[in-house]
Write a protein that holds these residues in place. Structure first.
Motif, PDB file in Angstrom:
ATOM      1  N   ASP A 236      -1.926  -4.926  -0.210  1.00 41.90           N
ATOM      2  CA  ASP A 236      -1.698  -3.470  -0.318  1.00 41.90           C
ATOM      3  C   ASP A 236      -2.462  -2.846   0.984  1.00 41.90           C
ATOM      4  O   ASP A 236      -2.059  -1.940   1.725  1.00 41.90           O
TER       5      ASP A 236
ATOM      6  N   GLY B 156      -1.349  -3.548   4.359  1.00 42.60           N
ATOM      7  CA  GLY B 156       0.057  -2.729   4.564  1.00 42.60           C
ATOM      8  C   GLY B 156      -0.565  -1.156   4.788  1.00 42.60           C
ATOM      9  O   GLY B 156       0.001  -0.689   5.859  1.00 42.60           O
TER      10      GLY B 156
ATOM     11  N   LEU C 184      -1.356  -0.738   8.407  1.00 41.23           N
ATOM     12  CA  LEU C 184      -0.416  -0.882   9.419  1.00 41.23           C
ATOM     13  C   LEU C 184       0.504   0.387   9.265  1.00 41.23           C
ATOM     14  O   LEU C 184       0.796   0.742  10.415  1.00 41.23           O
ATOM     15  N   TYR C 185       0.710   0.967   8.233  1.00 36.53           N
ATOM     16  CA  TYR C 185       1.368   2.126   8.070  1.00 36.53           C
ATOM     17  C   TYR C 185       0.614   3.309   8.851  1.00 36.53           C
ATOM     18  O   TYR C 185       1.212   4.116   9.648  1.00 36.53           O
TER      19      TYR C 185
ATOM     20  N   ARG D 138       3.831   7.337   1.042  1.00 35.99           N
ATOM     21  CA  ARG D 138       3.981   6.005   0.659  1.00 35.99           C
ATOM     22  C   ARG D 138       2.570   5.365   0.208  1.00 35.99           C
ATOM     23  O   ARG D 138       2.759   4.472  -0.924  1.00 35.99           O
TER      24      ARG D 138
ATOM     25  N   GLU E 187       1.619   3.762  -3.857  1.00 35.85           N
ATOM     26  CA  GLU E 187       0.815   2.208  -4.206  1.00 35.85           C
ATOM     27  C   GLU E 187      -0.492   2.230  -4.906  1.00 35.85           C
ATOM     28  O   GLU E 187      -0.958   1.548  -5.416  1.00 35.85           O
TER      29      GLU E 187
ATOM     30  N   LEU F 299       6.167  -5.298   4.807  1.00 36.38           N
ATOM     31  CA  LEU F 299       5.491  -4.052   4.887  1.00 36.38           C
ATOM     32  C   LEU F 299       6.078  -2.715   3.955  1.00 36.38           C
ATOM     33  O   LEU F 299       5.358  -2.191   3.614  1.00 36.38           O
ATOM     34  N   TYR F 300       7.340  -2.803   4.068  1.00 36.72           N
ATOM     35  CA  TYR F 300       8.025  -1.782   3.681  1.00 36.72           C
ATOM     36  C   TYR F 300       8.862  -1.751   2.379  1.00 36.72           C
ATOM     37  O   TYR F 300       9.523  -1.019   2.161  1.00 36.72           O
TER      38      TYR F 300
ATOM     39  N   ARG G 214       7.855  -3.990  -0.441  1.00 33.24           N
ATOM     40  CA  ARG G 214       7.211  -4.968  -1.280  1.00 33.24           C
ATOM     41  C   ARG G 214       7.466  -4.246  -2.892  1.00 33.24           C
ATOM     42  O   ARG G 214       7.292  -5.079  -3.883  1.00 33.24           O
ATOM     43  N   ARG G 215       8.221  -3.183  -3.011  1.00 34.03           N
ATOM     44  CA  ARG G 215       8.237  -2.523  -4.486  1.00 34.03           C
ATOM     45  C   ARG G 215       9.466  -1.720  -4.616  1.00 34.03           C
ATOM     46  O   ARG G 215       9.584  -0.800  -5.129  1.00 34.03           O
TER      47      ARG G 215
END
Lengths: 311, 94
Positions: free
Chosen positions: A74, A77, A80-81, A153, A157, B41-42, B44-45
């Motif tokens: 995560d 990720g 990267l976002y 986003r 998470e 990346l976008y 996963r859930r």
């Protein structure tokens, strides 16, 4: 056609709480402040993988190992976002990374502390991610559109991170005396650095006032720090842990906890590169980037080859 | 030229039939890997059931300063709206 006054347009958008979008005109300093804050945030996510990465192979059960892996994934990720949001301000990915590698850009000082025991995974999830969420919830309403959307986003998470950390602390706290001691020791070491994550006191913060004016930040360092203390102290006391602060005490008239002053000298020292793990963290990241070069080259060669075959 | 490829904008469709919504971007050297990276990346859930990736350079966008004239809804053309028309009393389902 009437002349549009870009500056007025920008200010009135801010005053209406509308997001500033990449193609909108914006003051150069606003752009720079966003690049600074978003890239620093992205770097923190990426460097933040390292202290926890240390424990993936040593997690005490398969369940804990799977959870930790997912959490570290995560964080990659999230980095990267944020890099993606930062690029919309007209800076390239290379340049952003280069600023990290050369030390021009910073990352959260918290990741320069070592993770000595398994309980540190609990303390990081519960405290460090808890503090990060406090910041991130506010940043869902930041004025720069791509940043705000990335934060929405990320917040979706993130709450699993804090819960898995607290779960580790709960388990250790009701374990053997040695396990409870381990949890207490981790809390003692992480408490003050976590409070420093919110940044220097408002009266000394060089960026806060302007960032609040531009609505990049919606609340100040001190406000967020107070809220974090208020929420976290009862959570620790509930599982029988204590906090390493003699001044920590509920203040009934203020409906807030009073608490002591973090060691700001240490904070300055760590952000200026002299924390316990600064050099190690950065060099690990630089090495990973260098050693990953062949992968990026192979991907490029493969894409070129496919293009030729198709032609 | 970047050794991480070009930028691809990513659009995700939450459920079949729904519009694709922009969710961010990825770097990749080709479409196949852009799609793979976008999934990793976008999505996963349970974020979606379908993805689009488009090289960012092919997206043509209007300018924010166009906002007035370009999107003028021509509010004076009220005959474009159904409420402009009268229907006899007693007519339903129209």
């Amino acid at each position: 056609m009437e002349n549009i006054n870009f500056e007025d347009n920008f200010e009135s958008k801010l005053s209406r709480n509308e997001n500033i979008e990449p193609k909108d005109w914006m003051p150069e300093d606003y752009r720079k402040a966003n690049i600074r804050q978003i890239s620093q945030h992205a770097h923190s996510e990426i460097i933040g993988m390292l202290p926890e990465g240390n424990w993936i192979t040593r997690a005490p059960s398969l369940r804990r190992k799977m959870v930790l892996l997912a959490k570290v994934q995560d964080e990659a990720g999230h980095g990267l976002y944020l890099y993606s949001a930062c690029e919309t301000l007209g800076i390239s990915r290379e340049e952003i990374l280069d600023q990290l590698y050369t030390g021009k850009a910073k990352y959260s000082s918290i990741f320069n502390y070592p993770t000595l025991t398994w309980a540190d995974m609990g303390a990081i999830g519960w405290l460090v991610d808890g503090a990060a969420i406090m910041n991130q919830v506010m940043l869902q309403r930041t004025s720069y559109g791509p940043y705000a959307r990335a934060m929405v986003r990320i917040c979706k998470e993130e709450s699993f991170h804090q819960r898995q950390g607290y779960e580790i602390m709960c388990t250790l706290a009701k374990g053997s005396p040695a396990q409870k001691e381990m949890a207490q020791d981790a809390l003692n070491r992480w408490w003050w650095p976590t409070l420093m994550m919110f940044g220097p006191p408002d009266k000394e913060s060089i960026h806060t006032a302007q960032a609040v004016k531009w609505k990049i930040k919606r609340e100040t360092n001190d406000q967020l720090r107070q809220r974090f203390v208020n929420q976290t102290v009862p959570q620790g006391e509930m599982i029988g842990l204590t906090f390493p602060d003699e001044k920590l005490k509920w203040n009934e008239s203020k409906k807030n906890y009073d608490f002591g002053e973090p060691n700001w000298e240490e904070f300055q020292n760590v952000i200026h590169g002299n924390g316990p793990c600064n050099k190690e963290r950065l060099s690990t990241r630089v090495t990973a980037h260098k050693e990953g070069k062949w992968v990026r080259e192979a991907l490029e060669a493969y894409a070129n080859k496919k293009k030729k075959v198709a032609a | 030229m970047s050794d991480q490829g070009i930028v691809w904008e990513v659009f995700v469709q939450k459920k079949p039939g729904q519009p694709f919504v922009h969710c961010g971007n990825v770097h990749a050297h080709d479409a196949e890997l852009a799609l793979q990276n976008a999934r990793d990346l976008y999505a996963r859930r349970n974020e979606g059931t379908a993805l689009w990736v488009v090289p960012a350079k092919y997206i043509v966008a209007s300018s924010p300063e166009d906002v007035g004239p370009f999107f003028d809804p021509a509010n004076e053309k009220i005959y474009r709206h159904p409420t402009f028309y009268t229907v006899p009393e007693g007519i339903s389902h129209m």
